[in-house]
Every structure is written in C-alpha cells, then in structure tokens.
Design a protein around this motif. Structure first.
Motif, PDB file in Angstrom:
ATOM      1  N   ALA A 288     -36.711  -2.466 -13.491  1.00  0.00           N
ATOM      2  CA  ALA A 288     -37.472  -3.684 -13.973  1.00  0.00           C
ATOM      3  C   ALA A 288     -38.278  -3.162 -15.252  1.00  0.00           C
ATOM      4  O   ALA A 288     -39.368  -2.915 -15.206  1.00  0.00           O
ATOM      5  CB  ALA A 288     -38.419  -3.916 -12.657  1.00  0.00           C
TER       6      ALA A 288
ATOM      7  N   GLY B 189     -37.639  -8.379 -13.223  1.00  0.00           N
ATOM      8  CA  GLY B 189     -37.614  -7.819 -11.894  1.00  0.00           C
ATOM      9  C   GLY B 189     -37.239  -8.699 -10.937  1.00  0.00           C
ATOM     10  O   GLY B 189     -36.984 -10.115 -11.044  1.00  0.00           O
TER      11      GLY B 189
ATOM     12  N   GLY C 152     -41.763  -1.591 -10.350  1.00  0.00           N
ATOM     13  CA  GLY C 152     -41.836  -2.998  -9.553  1.00  0.00           C
ATOM     14  C   GLY C 152     -43.025  -2.863  -8.700  1.00  0.00           C
ATOM     15  O   GLY C 152     -43.611  -1.789  -8.068  1.00  0.00           O
TER      16      GLY C 152
END
Length: 171
Positions: free
Chosen positions: A37, A16, A153
């Motif tokens: 991510a 990420g 995320g």
C-alpha cells in the motif's frame, strides 16, 4: 457524474485494500491494488492498459510528484487533481501538555509528523507510523525510536501500535 452516465465500466486503482473495497462497494469492479500500500508501488506495478493511457490521479495537495513521474516515465498521460489537503488541528495548552508526556505517538502521514515536530518533543516518544514514508519523515524530524509495519496499511499499523503498547508500561 458517473451515476448520471449509468455507471459505465471504468478501470480504477487504489493504493490500499481498504480503498479498493470502497470502490468495489460503489460498483466499480475492475480495480488494481498493488502488492504494497504505497503510491510508488502502485505506479511501478499497475498493468499496462490495453488502450487508453490516460490516468486521472486524485491526490493530496501536499503529495510529492514521485507517482506522477513514475507513471509518466512509463508512458501514461497523467492528469493530477489535488482532491484534498490536510491542515493541522488547533491545539490547546492542555493538548500541548498531554503531547509533552506522550510515550507513544502514531502518524498516518508525513504532514502529521511535521506538525508534531513543531509542537511537541520528538526525542522521547515512540513513533508508530502507517508505513515507510511517514517513518522517513519521523527520522528527518529527529525521532529516535520509530516503528512501522513492513506492509503499510491501517490494519498492520494498528497491529504495530498494539505491539508497541504491549512492550511498554503505559501508566
């Protein structure tokens, strides 16, 4: 250590953006971050190296082998290092009472979902997950109402939590 070797240039990948920023702050400049991510996305999207196909894969001891398998299938030589693990926190009787009345719970990993499901109800709270992997674990654990951001995320997870809290009456 890397510092003792005068910080030679290395290529790195981060699942990420937040981890990518930490690597950049440490002085690493050649960093790949996937479009989403998620480890599987990283394994599918990481560019082919020009030379060395070795990858040091630092991961949770609890992580499955999906990323390793995808990278190996792409011809990489993967050395997995179980760099950490997660352990369940101790709960008091008071913690259990609070959990039993929770309207919203948040999960950043499948292991957290498993611990919750062993200790608290899954049929009434809204589960808000960091991404799809934790959401799948919630479904498997029996949660009925599961939410997660489309793009995983920490920032998008927080936004999803706020949306859920705004949509219910929290008293």
């Amino acid at each position: 250590s890397w510092e003792a070797a005068n910080n030679p240039p290395i290529r790195a990948a981060a699942v990420g953006a937040a981890t990518g920023k930490v690597l950049q702050a440490a002085g690493i400049t050649d960093i790949f971050v996937p479009s989403k991510a998620h480890g599987v996305d990283l394994a599918k999207e990481i560019p082919e190296p020009s030379e060395n196909k070795k990858i040091l894969y630092a991961v949770s001891q609890l992580a499955n082998k999906d990323v390793e398998t995808l990278l190996s299938d792409r011809g990489y030589l993967v050395e997995r290092v179980d760099a950490y693990t997660t352990l369940p926190a101790d709960w008091t009787d008071e913690d259990s009472k609070v959990a039993a009345n929770a309207k919203v719970v948040t999960f950043g990993s499948p292991s957290a979902v498993k611990v919750w499901a062993k200790r608290a109800p899954v049929d009434s709270p809204i589960a808000v997950c960091i991404g799809g992997t934790s959401a799948k674990a919630c479904k498997a654990a029996g949660f009925v109402n599961i939410r997660h951001p489309e793009k995983p995320g920490v920032a998008t997870w927080a936004e999803e939590v706020f949306r859920v809290l705004e949509s219910i009456e929290c008293t």
